[in-house]
Design a protein around this motif. Structure first.
Motif, PDB file in Angstrom:
ATOM      1  N   ARG A   4       1.115  -1.242  -0.011  1.00  0.00           N
ATOM      2  CA  ARG A   4       0.071  -0.396  -0.074  1.00  0.00           C
ATOM      3  C   ARG A   4       1.156   1.671   0.162  1.00  0.00           C
ATOM      4  N   VAL A   5       0.495   2.259  -0.793  1.00  0.00           N
ATOM      5  CA  VAL A   5       1.243   3.277  -0.969  1.00  0.00           C
ATOM      6  C   VAL A   5       0.542   4.435  -0.419  1.00  0.00           C
ATOM      7  N   ASN A   6       1.379   5.044   0.854  1.00  0.00           N
ATOM      8  CA  ASN A   6       1.508   6.228   1.672  1.00  0.00           C
ATOM      9  C   ASN A   6       2.164   7.314   1.723  1.00  0.00           C
ATOM     10  N   PRO A   7       1.803   8.568   0.921  1.00  0.00           N
ATOM     11  CA  PRO A   7       2.859   9.579   0.279  1.00  0.00           C
ATOM     12  C   PRO A   7       2.287  10.493   1.318  1.00  0.00           C
ATOM     13  N   ASN A   8       4.030  10.899   1.674  1.00  0.00           N
ATOM     14  CA  ASN A   8       3.919  12.301   2.615  1.00  0.00           C
ATOM     15  C   ASN A   8       3.221  13.696   2.164  1.00  0.00           C
ATOM     16  N   ILE A   9       2.151  14.163   2.488  1.00  0.00           N
ATOM     17  CA  ILE A   9       1.629  15.000   1.750  1.00  0.00           C
ATOM     18  C   ILE A   9       2.444  16.073   1.737  1.00  0.00           C
ATOM     19  N   LYS A 182      -3.939  13.346  -0.727  1.00  0.00           N
ATOM     20  CA  LYS A 182      -3.498  11.868  -0.107  1.00  0.00           C
ATOM     21  C   LYS A 182      -4.385  10.628  -0.823  1.00  0.00           C
ATOM     22  N   ALA A 183      -4.888  10.889  -0.708  1.00  0.00           N
ATOM     23  CA  ALA A 183      -6.237   9.616  -2.025  1.00  0.00           C
ATOM     24  C   ALA A 183      -5.663  10.042  -2.883  1.00  0.00           C
ATOM     25  N   MET A 184      -5.353  11.334  -3.816  1.00  0.00           N
ATOM     26  CA  MET A 184      -5.204  12.177  -5.463  1.00  0.00           C
ATOM     27  C   MET A 184      -3.487  11.101  -5.435  1.00  0.00           C
ATOM     28  N   GLY A 185      -3.372  11.418  -4.321  1.00  0.00           N
ATOM     29  CA  GLY A 185      -1.151  10.475  -4.458  1.00  0.00           C
ATOM     30  C   GLY A 185      -1.611   9.231  -4.627  1.00  0.00           C
ATOM     31  N   GLN A 186      -2.390   8.942  -3.495  1.00  0.00           N
ATOM     32  CA  GLN A 186      -2.045   7.398  -4.075  1.00  0.00           C
ATOM     33  C   GLN A 186      -2.894   6.576  -4.998  1.00  0.00           C
ATOM     34  N   GLY A 187      -4.174   7.325  -6.140  1.00  0.00           N
ATOM     35  CA  GLY A 187      -4.167   7.373  -6.797  1.00  0.00           C
ATOM     36  C   GLY A 187      -3.195   7.074  -8.315  1.00  0.00           C
TER      37      GLY A 187
END
Length: 415
Positions: A4-9, A182-187
């Motif tokens: 799962r990708v969890n990027p820094n904001i 965050k959701a946009m980054g994961q998408g």
């Protein structure tokens, strides 16, 4: 399975702000070159230009994979097939590789998608910062704020105190913006992984090749083990038992004529029989030691260390107990490593550490010897790697000249 990708904001926001620039640049460049190459293909000029376009698309995608890893924290392996020798063959291979066209598709999508991501990022953070800090710059505004409430009354925001509720609303908007970005980054990371990474077919093909190679190495390791057992039986216990039989036969023939000589022959046969039993016990221990099955890795490795000619420190923490195949592989990895250390390293001390992670058992054997060990075909370390490969394990050897030598084996294990 993909993690799962969890990027820094902060990095996500920075990526979305810069992505529009790179998206416009590569979209314009690749579309222009692609259109020109198609239009001039009839006069052969477009062919090398088309190849250049595809090479640029692949190069841009490689840079984007690295940039995505640094900003969104998504690790995307290179999906390209190996290229053959020769310029013409390479050009054909690049054109036929589906990954090339997925790279091109990614840059076609990035212009509209990058514009949307850029606009949302700017709008959200502008709204959040503008509302949160409104009380601090309200008195510099050329006019006051007026908010019409549902009952028709007008709420005039003309002081620090009256602007504080707007700051609270801005903080709530910040939470929404945080989650949305965050959701946009994961998408975006998932989209990039699907277009810039290997396809499902490529992943399955790579897994099949890896399993096939592991199976082949496992078969070779099993065949080598069978030959070793056969050799030990033939050269050791079998010869002892033949000597016992011959000695007893000679003793039987002399039982009446020379009882003293017969007793000596029986004593020799008895000694040979005890040696044969000892060799068979060692051979059985080499196949699967009973202490390993009865008491586990800690006791089995401690027994190995006690028989080692050099001092060995043992530390084992693998609870809950791993499967039999993992235990056996770990045991024989340590056994072979200690044998090699005693024979070749010149070490005066060794250390064995066995621990567990979430999905594996890790075996580390360290010695203070002269170093310089490396994995050679047919060597002892290659045998360790082959044995580990039978259960999809990995062996890593770090042995600089002068030491120390560390043999690290990671064995997959489902707890």
């Amino acid at each position: 399975m993909a993690t799962r990708v969890n990027p820094n904001i902060g990095r996500v926001s920075g990526y979305f702000l810069l992505n529009l620039v790179t998206g416009i640049f590569w979209f314009v460049l690749l579309v222009t070159l692609g259109a020109v190459s198609v239009g001039t293909a009839v006069v052969w000029v477009g062919l090398p230009l088309g190849v250049l376009t595809m090479v640029l698309a692949r190069g841009a995608a490689s840079a984007e994979r690295a940039w995505l890893g640094a900003t969104l924290g998504v690790d995307i392996p290179r999906p390209y097939r190996p290229l053959p020798e020769g310029a013409t063959a390479r050009a054909k291979a690049i054109a036929k590789d589906p990954a090339t066209w997925r790279d091109f598709s990614y840059w076609l999508i990035m212009l509209p998608l990058g514009a949307v991501e850029f606009a949302l990022t700017v709008a959200l953070w502008s709204a959040v910062l503008g509302t949160v800090f409104l009380p601090f710059y309200l008195h510099w505004l050329p006019a006051t704020w007026e908010v019409t409430l549902p009952d028709g009354t007008v709420w005039l925001i003309d002081s620090f105190a009256k602007a504080l509720p707007v700051s609270v609303a801005g903080l709530l908007l910040g939470v929404v913006a945080y989650r949305l970005l965050k959701a946009m980054g994961q998408g975006h990371a998932l989209l990039a992984r699907s277009l810039l990474g290997p396809s499902r077919y490529d992943v399955l093909e790579a897994k099949a090749e890896h399993l096939s190679a592991s199976r082949a190495r496992g078969v070779e390791a099993a065949e080598a083990e069978r030959r070793r057992i056969e050799r030990d039986l033939h050269d050791g216990a079998q010869q002892r038992l033949v000597a016992v039989a011959m000695g007893l036969g000679r003793a039987r023939s002399k039982m009446e004529s020379d009882p003293d000589a017969a007793r000596e022959l029986i004593a020799e046969a008895h000694a040979d029989a005890k040696l044969a039993i000892s060799e068979l016990r060692d051979l059985a221990r080499g196949i699967y030691p009973s202490v390993l099955g009865d008491r586990g890795l800690d006791a089995a490795l401690s027994s190995l260390a006690a028989r080692s000619p050099i001092p060995v420190e043992v530390e084992v923490d693998v609870e809950p107990r791993p499967p039999t195949a993992v235990e056996s592989t770990a045991y024989f990895t340590v056994a072979e490593s200690l044998t090699n250390i005693a024979k070749h390293s010149g070490a005066t001390q060794a250390r064995v550490q066995v621990s567990r992670t979430a999905n594996s058992v890790v075996v580390e054997v360290t010695d203070n010897g002269r170093g310089g060990a490396e994995v050679r075909p047919g060597g002892g370390l290659a045998g360790l790697a082959d044995r580990a490969a039978t259960i999809d394990g990995v062996v890593v050897v770090v042995s600089p000249i002068g030491g120390p030598t560390v043999i690290r084996t990671e064995l997959p294990c489902a707890w």
